[in-house]
Scaffold this active site. Sequence first.
Site, mmCIF file in Angstrom:
data_model
loop_
_atom_site.group_PDB
_atom_site.id
_atom_site.type_symbol
_atom_site.label_atom_id
_atom_site.label_comp_id
_atom_site.label_asym_id
_atom_site.label_seq_id
_atom_site.Cartn_x
_atom_site.Cartn_y
_atom_site.Cartn_z
ATOM 1 N N LYS A 22 0.739 -1.071 -0.063
ATOM 2 C CA LYS A 22 0.011 -0.054 0.109
ATOM 3 C C LYS A 22 0.819 1.449 0.011
ATOM 4 C CE LYS A 22 -1.830 1.701 3.949
ATOM 5 N NZ LYS A 22 -1.225 3.006 4.350
ATOM 6 N N ASN A 23 1.727 1.330 0.813
ATOM 7 C CA ASN A 23 2.508 2.676 1.079
ATOM 8 C C ASN A 23 3.618 2.683 -0.111
ATOM 9 O OD1 ASN A 23 1.036 2.969 3.328
ATOM 10 N ND2 ASN A 23 2.593 2.681 4.926
ATOM 11 N N ARG A 92 -4.396 10.986 4.355
ATOM 12 C CA ARG A 92 -3.549 11.735 4.571
ATOM 13 C C ARG A 92 -2.372 11.704 3.362
ATOM 14 N NH1 ARG A 92 -2.339 13.690 9.102
ATOM 15 N NH2 ARG A 92 -0.295 13.893 8.626
ATOM 16 N N CYS A 116 -5.499 12.806 12.997
ATOM 17 C CA CYS A 116 -5.526 11.383 12.528
ATOM 18 C C CYS A 116 -5.932 10.804 13.733
ATOM 19 C CB CYS A 116 -4.189 11.028 12.238
ATOM 20 S SG CYS A 116 -3.590 9.410 12.629
ATOM 21 N N ARG A 121 -0.263 14.823 13.239
ATOM 22 C CA ARG A 121 0.494 14.014 12.320
ATOM 23 C C ARG A 121 1.013 15.395 11.351
ATOM 24 N NH1 ARG A 121 -1.448 8.893 9.887
ATOM 25 N NH2 ARG A 121 0.767 9.040 8.763
ATOM 26 N N PRO A 122 1.846 16.364 11.797
ATOM 27 C CA PRO A 122 2.251 17.847 11.238
ATOM 28 C C PRO A 122 2.864 17.330 9.693
ATOM 29 C CG PRO A 122 3.822 17.430 12.941
ATOM 30 C CD PRO A 122 2.825 16.108 12.991
ATOM 31 N N VAL A 123 2.666 18.229 8.804
ATOM 32 C CA VAL A 123 3.308 18.234 7.565
ATOM 33 C C VAL A 123 4.321 19.229 7.509
ATOM 34 C CG1 VAL A 123 1.569 17.004 6.265
ATOM 35 C CG2 VAL A 123 1.518 19.590 6.362
ATOM 36 N N LEU A 125 7.589 19.535 7.665
ATOM 37 C CA LEU A 125 8.649 19.341 7.019
ATOM 38 C C LEU A 125 8.491 19.353 5.443
ATOM 39 C CD1 LEU A 125 9.878 16.225 9.141
ATOM 40 C CD2 LEU A 125 10.921 18.567 9.258
ATOM 41 N N ASP A 304 3.945 0.135 12.358
ATOM 42 C CA ASP A 304 2.908 -0.215 11.447
ATOM 43 C C ASP A 304 2.648 -1.678 12.003
ATOM 44 O OD1 ASP A 304 3.418 1.661 8.543
ATOM 45 O OD2 ASP A 304 2.453 2.345 10.413
ATOM 46 N N ARG A 396 -8.809 -0.424 3.925
ATOM 47 C CA ARG A 396 -7.659 0.571 3.280
ATOM 48 C C ARG A 396 -6.474 -0.036 3.191
ATOM 49 N NH1 ARG A 396 -7.323 6.142 6.802
ATOM 50 N NH2 ARG A 396 -5.974 6.406 4.814
HETATM 51 C C1 EPZ Z 1 4.203 6.926 6.702
HETATM 52 O O1 EPZ Z 1 3.213 7.868 6.986
HETATM 53 C C2 EPZ Z 1 3.240 5.731 6.500
HETATM 54 N N1 EPZ Z 1 2.117 6.209 5.412
HETATM 55 C C3 EPZ Z 1 2.777 5.242 7.756
HETATM 56 O O2 EPZ Z 1 1.926 4.368 7.662
HETATM 57 C C4 EPZ Z 1 3.806 5.020 8.664
HETATM 58 O O3 EPZ Z 1 3.396 4.563 9.891
HETATM 59 C C5 EPZ Z 1 4.638 5.984 8.733
HETATM 60 O O4 EPZ Z 1 5.334 6.438 7.425
HETATM 61 C C6 EPZ Z 1 6.144 5.714 9.656
HETATM 62 O O5 EPZ Z 1 6.666 4.626 9.327
HETATM 63 C C7 EPZ Z 1 2.291 5.734 4.347
HETATM 64 O O6 EPZ Z 1 3.366 5.723 3.570
HETATM 65 C C8 EPZ Z 1 1.207 6.312 3.203
HETATM 66 P P1 EPZ Z 1 6.419 10.165 8.643
HETATM 67 P P2 EPZ Z 1 3.979 9.381 7.303
HETATM 68 O O7 EPZ Z 1 6.262 11.383 7.703
HETATM 69 O O8 EPZ Z 1 4.743 9.684 5.778
HETATM 70 C C9 EPZ Z 1 6.810 13.463 12.108
HETATM 71 C C10 EPZ Z 1 -0.009 2.761 7.928
HETATM 72 O O9 EPZ Z 1 -0.523 2.193 8.804
HETATM 73 N N2 EPZ Z 1 6.700 14.387 10.998
HETATM 74 O O10 EPZ Z 1 7.508 9.384 8.149
HETATM 75 O O11 EPZ Z 1 2.894 10.228 7.445
HETATM 76 C C11 EPZ Z 1 5.435 12.347 12.328
HETATM 77 O O12 EPZ Z 1 4.643 13.501 13.216
HETATM 78 C C12 EPZ Z 1 0.375 4.222 7.710
HETATM 79 O O13 EPZ Z 1 0.036 2.023 6.660
HETATM 80 C C13 EPZ Z 1 6.801 15.707 11.594
HETATM 81 O O14 EPZ Z 1 6.818 16.084 12.557
HETATM 82 O O15 EPZ Z 1 5.023 9.461 8.249
HETATM 83 C C14 EPZ Z 1 5.859 11.338 12.825
HETATM 84 O O16 EPZ Z 1 5.991 11.379 14.175
HETATM 85 C C15 EPZ Z 1 0.003 4.796 9.114
HETATM 86 N N3 EPZ Z 1 6.729 16.472 10.458
HETATM 87 C C16 EPZ Z 1 7.331 11.022 12.156
HETATM 88 O O17 EPZ Z 1 7.706 12.474 11.692
HETATM 89 C C17 EPZ Z 1 6.310 16.143 9.063
HETATM 90 O O18 EPZ Z 1 6.294 17.233 8.341
HETATM 91 C C18 EPZ Z 1 7.438 10.020 11.150
HETATM 92 O O19 EPZ Z 1 6.043 10.585 10.202
HETATM 93 C C19 EPZ Z 1 6.276 14.974 8.993
HETATM 94 C C20 EPZ Z 1 6.330 13.985 9.871
#
Ligand code: EPZ
Length: 420
Positions: A22-23, A92, A116, A121-123, A125, A304, A396
């Site tokens: 999926k991811n 997201r 969520c 889960r901020p964006v 970055l 996950d 999903r």
């Molecule tokens: C991806 O989410 C996956 N989703 C998630 O899987 C997975 O849990 C996650 O990576 C961690 O491995 C997809 O690939 C679609 P991150 P993502 O940005 O990209 C912080 C599932 O169950 N952060 O690596 O959203 C954030 O809050 C899903 O399949 C910021 O602070 O995760 C977290 O603590 C759920 N600012 C950490 O980084 C940002 O701009 C990692 O998040 C972005 C992230």
Amino acid sequence: MDKFVIRGGERLNGTVEVSGAKNASLALMPAALLASGITRLRNTPALRDVSTMSTLLKSMGAKVDFKNNTLAIDSRGVKHFEAPYEHVKKMRASIYVLGPLIARFGQARVSLPGGCAWGPRPVNLHLEGLQKLGAQIELEGGYINAKADRLTGTKIHFDVSSVGATGNILMAAVLASGTTLIENAAIEPEMTSLAEFLVAMGAKIDGIGTNRLEIEGVDSLKAAETRTIPDRIEAGTFLVAAAMTGGEITLTGVRPDQLSAVTAKLEDAGCTIGFTEDTITLTAPETIRPVDVTANIYPGFPTDMQAQWTAMMSIADGTSIITDSIYFDRFKHVPELVRLGANIEIKENAAVVRGVPRITGAKVMSTDLRASASLILAGLVASGTTEVLRVYHIDRGYEAIEKKLQTLGADIQRVTGEEF
Ligand code: EPZ
């Protein structure tokens, strides 16, 4: 709304094929926006999230065709550069269209993802990285409005290793003028497969598979095709199911090297595991040993898989501690597991799990994708009947999970229709 009705106690046995990831799919699909032409993604899983992303790409003017797990995305008609709240609130990962739209079309209007099930889960970055590449970003009315004539390569150091931000910045930088350096990039296999696909489209990327990516921007890319990597989280979920039910299963079409953190912990818990290049065979132990895990970035134990591990440890012979260093409050599954008779206490970002000899069936509520997977696993070993409600969460991210479990001997039925 569907629910699953599970009668526990069956040992899982047999062979099951792992679906595409999926991811990985959710990152590969927006990459199609970077070139004019037909992108083909083989081994794409038939999931609700994949159809949500397809609907989003169609709303921009793309043609999307899905047959026999092959997705064909024709981007030649793309002329709307917006991801409305209606789509983004469902998923997201819709934010992955931001980088490609700015890079290829110089503009994008994308809804902010919002909260969520398990907290913020901020964006930031994603946005900071795009601003560093020269995009003008304005937040207004819950939307990200972004503009850029042409992005310009620069150095970006992520304070946190983020999968999503790595994907977005990578897809933006490939069409920027000059060179971009991403430091502390995510090295999850889904990001490596995205980078390899971008190279197949004509991008110039060094350091793939490391957390230091150097991208030399090019003027244009061409549509390409690839085979989606197998889903390591689906694979891990089935291995835990076999371990919990005292069974023996073989997974086919899997990448054992991408699952080593999980299989190592399963061996610590007493499982016997055999590998070939693309199969994993697990034989469950008589008694499951308690094993602590800390969810971390790849190649650490995946967050996950944290909920599924919590379910397994709830029937282990002793106490274990499960810590999540990625999401501090990703424990929505715990109160539901406790409803089944598990003995779990949450302390900050850790669950203290005191194994119990048996758990008992009850009605439980899914709250998010992996939490619902952990409830299904618990239902497979609970005495009596477990009803897992609101399984749209599981659809999903798991392709026909009940059918795959039935082929392994599980007594699980999908019940459709009623309001639960
Ligand atoms: C991806 O989410 C996956 N989703 C998630 O899987 C997975 O849990 C996650 O990576 C961690 O491995 C997809 O690939 C679609 P991150 P993502 O940005 O990209 C912080 C599932 O169950 N952060 O690596 O959203 C954030 O809050 C899903 O399949 C910021 O602070 O995760 C977290 O603590 C759920 N600012 C950490 O980084 C940002 O701009 C990692 O998040 C972005 C992230």
